[in-house]
Scaffold this motif. Structure first.
Motif, PDB file in Angstrom:
ATOM      1  N   UNK A 100       0.836  -1.205   0.000  1.00 56.33           N
ATOM      2  CA  UNK A 100       0.000   0.000   0.000  1.00 56.33           C
ATOM      3  C   UNK A 100       0.869   1.253   0.000  1.00 56.33           C
ATOM      4  N   UNK A 101       1.892   1.228   0.850  1.00 53.56           N
ATOM      5  CA  UNK A 101       2.760   2.395   0.965  1.00 53.56           C
ATOM      6  C   UNK A 101       3.549   2.616  -0.327  1.00 53.56           C
ATOM      7  N   UNK A 102       3.992   1.490  -0.932  1.00 51.65           N
ATOM      8  CA  UNK A 102       4.731   1.589  -2.197  1.00 51.65           C
ATOM      9  C   UNK A 102       3.854   2.243  -3.252  1.00 51.65           C
ATOM     10  N   UNK A 130      14.113  11.339  -3.817  1.00 51.60           N
ATOM     11  CA  UNK A 130      14.845  11.011  -2.583  1.00 51.60           C
ATOM     12  C   UNK A 130      13.973  11.251  -1.353  1.00 51.60           C
ATOM     13  N   UNK A 131      13.224  12.349  -1.373  1.00 51.57           N
ATOM     14  CA  UNK A 131      12.366  12.655  -0.230  1.00 51.57           C
ATOM     15  C   UNK A 131      11.316  11.572  -0.044  1.00 51.57           C
ATOM     16  N   UNK A 132      10.685  11.197  -1.163  1.00 50.68           N
ATOM     17  CA  UNK A 132       9.640  10.175  -1.060  1.00 50.68           C
ATOM     18  C   UNK A 132      10.227   8.827  -0.671  1.00 50.68           C
ATOM     19  N   UNK A 133      11.439   8.555  -1.151  1.00 47.05           N
ATOM     20  CA  UNK A 133      12.106   7.309  -0.781  1.00 47.05           C
ATOM     21  C   UNK A 133      12.342   7.286   0.731  1.00 47.05           C
ATOM     22  N   UNK A 134      12.809   8.426   1.254  1.00 48.26           N
ATOM     23  CA  UNK A 134      13.029   8.528   2.694  1.00 48.26           C
ATOM     24  C   UNK A 134      11.740   8.306   3.469  1.00 48.26           C
ATOM     25  N   UNK A 135      10.681   8.939   2.973  1.00 48.87           N
ATOM     26  CA  UNK A 135       9.378   8.782   3.611  1.00 48.87           C
ATOM     27  C   UNK A 135       8.918   7.334   3.593  1.00 48.87           C
ATOM     28  N   UNK A 136       9.109   6.713   2.428  1.00 54.61           N
ATOM     29  CA  UNK A 136       8.681   5.327   2.258  1.00 54.61           C
ATOM     30  C   UNK A 136       9.430   4.434   3.240  1.00 54.61           C
ATOM     31  N   UNK A 137      10.760   4.641   3.312  1.00 56.50           N
ATOM     32  CA  UNK A 137      11.562   3.837   4.239  1.00 56.50           C
ATOM     33  C   UNK A 137      11.070   4.047   5.665  1.00 56.50           C
ATOM     34  N   UNK A 138      10.776   5.314   6.002  1.00 59.51           N
ATOM     35  CA  UNK A 138      10.295   5.611   7.347  1.00 59.51           C
ATOM     36  C   UNK A 138       9.000   4.860   7.623  1.00 59.51           C
ATOM     37  N   UNK A 139       8.115   4.841   6.618  1.00 57.88           N
ATOM     38  CA  UNK A 139       6.829   4.190   6.847  1.00 57.88           C
ATOM     39  C   UNK A 139       6.970   2.678   6.939  1.00 57.88           C
ATOM     40  N   UNK A 190       2.351   9.402  -5.314  1.00 59.25           N
ATOM     41  CA  UNK A 190       2.819  10.717  -4.859  1.00 59.25           C
ATOM     42  C   UNK A 190       3.949  11.216  -5.761  1.00 59.25           C
ATOM     43  N   UNK A 191       4.851  10.302  -6.125  1.00 56.58           N
ATOM     44  CA  UNK A 191       5.968  10.680  -6.978  1.00 56.58           C
ATOM     45  C   UNK A 191       5.471  11.127  -8.347  1.00 56.58           C
TER      46      UNK A 191
END
Lengths: 337, 348, 580
Positions: B27-29, B326-335, B35-36
């Motif tokens: 779901x997050x992916x 990069x920002x969204x990747x960071x967010x994704x990793x965080x989630x 979002x991207x």
């Protein structure tokens, strides 16, 4: 046999605008196998009394004076100086006190809310009590005991690896009871154990509690503002008002022949499921500001039977049939204790 | 026998667990991908709708000769209608073609490729330090709430936050780069740049030392503000977690204060911090632009600022595509990390 | 920033300057060797002599590439890659002889074919962005013998035009440039030129490293190596200068310049820049199109106060003729507009612009409309905004209401017509802008570039002030005549006449010429002594800076304390500006 005796306990909270006298000169006894109900409006000092027993009063609170004598307090003391020390758990060191908590005296908080840590499995949370107090027990045996105790309180053993959010309110409360019982404590203090549960679950949990209490011959203190809960499980009842204990006695006596005007009002304010229909009354006014309690009896501004003396002098305890009452109404009619 | 039962029950539960987590991550992916997509679409249309759009720049910039302009217009489809251009842009992006910087006369990916390692070095190190020190410091001050340490922390946080980042940067340069050297202090730091010219020829370890030495001051400024921000957040969380009933339960069990803090309070307080990572990444990038400029650090922030000033739109667009990624990747990793840490998500 | 604050800070800086000793190291002999560090304010981009965009590329390439000729500090052409030149009587045919000992940085000799290749490229491709107009006029290029190139023009341009433009045209090696596409060549790996410095390394956004070209055909540079660190903040560059990380920097902030003067190891070199700012009254609108009105406004502005306070005394008041006052073509006998409120008021009274309505202190024009104008200015340039606020106060004294409107540069430039867009409506009253690089100090064509209606900037398409009086056509005619004039005396006469007209008619209201400043460390470098590697203008003389022995120097405690006060002040001022 008296297991726990609280004598003249005073617990104040120091705030910038003065000290809140949350518990002011409270005394009572708890016998082995006795279930004591502690009732009163919110903020009257019920919970503070119990947290004082657990010595879990945080800053800015302070246990000012009094004694809390616990029969088995010596168990946690180092062997060398047993003789000179009293049973007062207020004199225990913090390390010794930790051996009391969860081991000798367990406390249960309102389970339907978040009294269980949401990120740990309930089995692990229960087992934690064992691993602190009996670290020598091997892990598998400890886990088996967790499973057993869960079965005892009526939770399927397969739920041991669940997280709190996967359980219903009643199950959570049962799990908390299991947590309190797993180390066979002498005393269990339950703070509003069933408050947020619906009535049917409430009664199931209370029944289970009562059965367990009988089975293990537990001493219990049950804090509640709900008199019907008390009626279901307690043998003795203490009524608190504004930091003071105003009446104490056997359940039946207090219910049938309430002595203190506050007790009478409190009972009138609750519906009875079985009794005849009656009009519910509310007690007018609010509990006083405990930083500046009124002179004399704390209850006098709301008391229907107020007399002149109530406004100036604090009432002493008068002995009733099987307890006491703190009210000037009984001056001359009953013995002072 | 009991053990085997445990294992079986564990396995089944693990199975369920993984299923829950899998769908959560999926779901997050999906969300991140959407979002991207929205982000790059916005970037594309923003630069094509706003004045100074690439087509106009190509049409008006006297430095772009007609045949090059023609070739670029066709290559980028700038002679096509906007919707068609958009699909060409997406198509190029899929092939890893971010466009061509007419300022640098190089592919955008190559230009960004030079600056991004420095930014990642600065931001990555700062991020890790922020997270580790910030969470620990926040836990300590929350635990000692009301102590001198806590009062000092609150004071420092408020004072430091009232100072603009570039001002702190200039002050540190004046203090540790200038005053320190004038007065022969034992330690001083360079006032600009990421390395001493020629340092890369002096051997790996001395080069590494030189790079870290240059990294120190910008990192310090970024990290102080980051650590204060993170620990302020952590402090607030922990203070509110410490009032929860399960903390009382834990203490009533007989746990000592450290056990209560680390086994019960910490993990709950850290959950909102993880979700806060996304926000802090945005702040970090904003801070990096300032800090890279103040310390003349060769990162993407400074390059982006330069590209904006010089209106190198393909480069700006490319940089935004990368930064958004990069920002969204960071967010994704965080989630995803959040999913692992918070059982409420994994067992849903 | 209000006037009061600026005035106070100017007084403080002036005070510091007045009471501090200035120690210059003079008369020492140069010593060879060493590394010179001098910063760039931002990174360069493609090092392409045909397409470069900013001064940063230009500055780096000026080390690497040579042209056939160059200008010395007196603006006189001197040979560089050529040993000499000649032309026929009609100036149509020019012959340049190549030196025989010049080498490219890769070791191959510079040949006449390279020169031919470069000029041929420029002659045949008019799309090249960095290309002199001169190449449009070339009809043929021819190699004669092994070392001569003959350039034939369709008409006879003046020596100034030919030599000045060839001085800005770098020669590139044919063996590298014949195989690449010059429009897409980043030239960032190993640019090969024949100049005094070789390219060593470019760490993007970090630094350039250049080494002396040991095979240089003229006397090589004194120094062995030159490093150009890229330092974004000018304050940081100043600290780097103070601690000796760099030896020279250009245009320090005025606040720090005062500090530098306290430091015994730092010397200041000042010069005027070819950069003047002006007030542009949009003459497409009434009453801006009235000459007397423009003159009254000019009299009403205290331009020397602007130089003293806003510019900290750097630079000077710009002559009304828009001509730099130190060059060969300057005519000092033009109308001056010394600050005079009485003159301004009486001129406005004479125009009938009186404060008849409302007694609000604001005059009305002939239509009864208040003399109220919006003054647009670039919001990016705080100094310009400050200047406009001063102008606002001066105008109020003579009964004209000015509202300062800071705009972002793009919008400002579009509004005044600088983009040359045909759809422009020129919707503005007054604008504050500047011109840079018209070479009015030494190039006879400067007035044509700036004023002629037949040129780009003076054309109807651009014509930023909207100048349309008869004087405009007189100036255009004079400027066009100068273009084809070869007699220096006639050129001088015509330029003198032109300046008189401009100063009288005031198409622009020039405010001040900006001053350039260099700080350099006297303990490590001698300073502004030109070496053999001369270069086009004063701005470039630091190519030739000379190393001397570093004397013993302790920390300047006075400087230190002054710096601390100023660091805080600068920080606060900047903070206020950013907040605004």
């Amino acid at each position: 046999m008296v297991l726990l005796e609280v004598k003249n306990l005073k617990t104040y909270f120091h705030t910038r605008s003065g000290s809140v006298k949350a518990v002011d000169n409270v005394s009572f006894k708890l016998g082995k196998g006795e279930v004591l109900g502690l009732a009163g409006e919110s903020g009257c000092g019920k919970t503070t009394t119990c947290l004082s027993i657990m010595r879990m009063i945080d800053n800015p609170g302070e246990i000012l004076e009094g004694e809390i004598l616990y029969e088995n307090a010596k168990d946690v003391m180092g062997k060398s100086d047993n003789a000179e020390r009293t049973n007062n758990i207020l004199d225990l060191t913090e390390v010794e006190m930790r051996k009391i908590r969860g081991n000798h005296i367990a406390m249960i908080f309102q389970g339907a809310m978040n009294a269980m840590n949401p990120v740990h499995r309930i089995g692990d949370q229960i087992m934690e009590v064992l691993s602190i107090h009996e670290p020598q027990v091997p892990k598998e045996e400890a886990w088996q005991r967790v499973i057993d105790i869960l079965e005892v309180v009526g939770i399927d053993s397969s739920r041991a690896r669940d997280y709190p959010h996967q359980l219903s309110g009643g199950q959570k409360q049962r799990a908390l009871i299991a947590m309190a019982l797993i180390n066979n404590p002498d005393i269990v203090i339950a703070d509003e154990p069933v408050t947020a549960l619906d009535v049917i679950v409430q009664s199931q949990v209370l029944k289970a509690t009562k059965e367990l209490q009988k089975k293990y011959n537990l001493s219990m203190i049950m804090i509640t503002h709900d008199l019907s809960v008390i009626a279901e499980v307690c043998e003795t009842l203490a009524i608190m008002y504004a930091g003071k204990m105003v009446e104490y006695g056997k359940l039946r006596t207090v219910f049938k022949e309430p002595s203190h005007p506050y007790t009478q009002l409190l009972i009138d304010a609750f519906p009875s499921i079985v009794g005849p229909k009656k009009e519910l009354k509310d007690i007018g006014g609010n509990i006083p500001d405990l930083r500046n309690p009124p002179p004399g009896c704390n209850f006098h501004p709301r008391c229907p039977n107020v007399m002149d003396i109530c406004r100036t002098e604090e009432p002493p305890n008068f002995a009733t049939k099987d307890g006491f009452v703190a009210c000037w109404l009984y001056e001359g009619k009953m013995e002072r204790t | 026998m009991f053990k085997s039962i445990l294992c079986i029950s564990g396995l089944t539960i693990c199975g369920v667990t993984i299923m829950g987590l899998k769908s959560y991550i999926a779901k997050k992916l999906l969300f991140a991908a959407v979002a991207y997509f929205v982000a790059i679409t916005l970037v594309f249309f923003l630069y094509h709708v706003l004045p100074g759009n690439p087509a106009n720049v190509f049409a008006l910039d006297p430095r772009v000769p007609p045949d090059v302009r023609e070739a670029l217009l066709i290559r980028w489809g700038l002679n096509e209608p906007l919707w068609k251009q958009y699909f060409i842009f997406l198509g190029n992006l899929l092939q890893g073609d971010l466009g061509y910087s007419f300022l640098h006369k190089k592919p955008v990916s190559e230009v960004i490729g030079v600056s991004i390692p420095w930014t990642l070095l600065l931001l990555g190190t700062s991020f890790i330090l922020n997270a580790v020190i910030g969470i620990l410091l926040g836990a300590i001050v929350a635990w000692r709430r009301g102590s001198k340490l806590d009062t000092g922390f609150v004071l420092t946080y408020n004072v430091y936050n009232a100072l603009p980042l570039f001002f702190v940067g200039m002050l540190f340069i004046a203090l540790f780069g200038f005053t320190a050297r004038i007065n022969n202090w034992p330690i001083w730091f360079p006032t600009y740049g990421a390395q001493t010219p020629g340092a890369s020829e002096t051997g790996f370890f001395s080069y590494l030392g030189d790079v870290l030495w240059h990294l120190f001051l910008p990192l310090l400024v970024l990290t102080i503000s980051g650590v204060l921000g993170w620990s302020w957040f952590m402090r607030g969380n922990l203070i509110s977690v410490l009032t929860e009933d399960y903390i009382k339960t834990a203490r009533a069990k007989g746990l000592n204060e450290n056990q209560v803090l680390f086994k019960h309070a910490f993990r709950n307080a850290i959950l909102p911090v993880i979700t806060n990572i996304g926000m802090s990444i945005g702040g970090l990038i904003g801070g990096a632009v300032l800090i890279e400029t103040v310390f003349s650090y060769p990162g993407t922030g400074r390059m982006l600022y330069d590209a904006l000033m010089r209106r190198d739109y393909p480069l700006v667009q490319g940089a935004f595509v990368i930064i958004a990624g990069l920002t969204l990747l960071g967010l994704l990793l965080a989630e995803i990390v959040y999913g692992f840490v918070d059982p409420r998500i994994r067992t849903e | 920033m209000n006037k009061k604050l600026l005035t106070i800070s100017a007084i403080v800086v002036g005070f510091i300057l007045a009471f501090t000793p200035s120690l210059m190291v003079i008369g020492q002999d140069p010593i060879y060797g060493g590394t010179l560090n001098t910063p760039l304010g931002a990174d360069a981009h493609a090092l392409n002599p045909f397409t470069w965009g900013t001064t940063y590329e230009w500055y780096v390439m000026a080390h690497i590439y040579d042209s056939l000729v160059a200008l010395d500090t007196e603006r006189q052409p001197v040979p560089v890659l050529c040993s000499g030149w000649s032309h026929n009587e009609t100036y149509e045919q020019w012959t340049f002889t190549l030196v025989d000992n010049a080498f490219w940085h890769d070791g191959t000799p510079v040949t006449i074919d390279d020169v031919y290749f470069t000029y041929d490229l420029l002659m045949n491709d008019d799309a090249i962005p960095r290309r002199s107009w001169l190449f449009d006029e070339i009809t043929s290029l021819e190699i004669v013998g092994t070392d001569q190139i003959v350039i034939t023009f369709g008409w006879g341009p003046k020596p100034a035009d030919v030599l000045f433009d060839l001085a800005t045209t770098w020669i590139v090696p044919e063996h590298i440039w014949d195989t690449i596409d010059l429009y897409t060549f980043a030239n960032d790996v190993n640019p090969i030129g024949s100049g005094p410095f070789k390219f060593v390394e470019w760490a993007r956004a970090q630094y350039f490293r250049l080494a002396a070209h040991t095979e240089y055909h003229l006397d090589g540079p004194y120094i062995d190596e030159k490093i150009l660190p890229i330092i974004s903040e000018v304050e940081t560059a100043y600290y780097a200068l103070s601690v000796g990380d760099i030896e020279v920097m250009a245009n320090p902030p005025p606040e720090l310049e005062a500090v530098a003067d306290v430091d015994p190891n730092i010397a200041i070199h000042e010069s005027l820049q070819d950069y003047w700012v002006y007030l542009g009254l949009n003459q497409r609108r009434y009453p801006n199109n009235i000459k007397e009105f423009r003159q009254a406004v000019m009299y009403g502005i205290n331009r020397s106060e602007i130089v003293d306070i806003i510019r900290y005394g750097r630079g000077e008041v710009c002559p009304a003729s828009c001509s730099l006052p130190y060059g060969a073509y300057y005519n000092p006998a033009v109308k001056q507009y010394d600050y005079n409120v009485a003159t301004a008021n009486s001129m406005l009274d004479a125009l009938g612009f009186l404060d008849n309505v409302g007694d609000d202190g604001i005059r009305e024009d002939a239509n009864g409309t208040d003399l109220s104008f919006d003054l647009i200015v670039s919001a990016d340039a705080q100094v310009s905004v400050d200047t406009c606020r001063f102008i606002q106060e001066y105008m109020l004294e003579i009964g004209i209401e000015v509202t300062v409107v800071p705009l972002i540069w793009d919008v400002l430039w579009q509004t005044v017509g600088g983009t040359g867009s045909v759809s422009n409506t020129y919707d503005y009253d007054w604008a504050f802008l500047g011109w840079v690089g018209f070479w009015s100090d030494f190039h006879p064509s400067w007035a044509r570039w700036l004023f002629s209606a037949n040129g780009w900037w003076g054309s109807d398409q651009v014509n930023i002030p909207g100048w349309n009086s008869t004087a405009r056509w007189e100036v255009t005619a004079l400027a066009d005549e100068i273009l084809y004039e070869t007699d220096e005396a006639v050129i001088q006469t015509k330029l003198d006449a032109l300046q008189v007209i401009v100063a009288e008619d005031l198409p622009y209201l020039p405010i001040n010429i900006l001053g350039g400043t260099f700080l350099y460390r006297t303990d490590e470098f001698k300073g502004w002594v030109l070496g053999p590697t001369t270069d086009p203008d004063n701005w470039m003389t630091w190519l030739a800076i000379q190393l001397i022995v570093a004397p013993e120097g302790g920390p300047g405690y006075l400087a230190l304390s002054a710096i601390f006060t100023l660091v805080v002040t600068v920080g606060l001022v900047k903070y206020r500006r950013k907040k605004q």
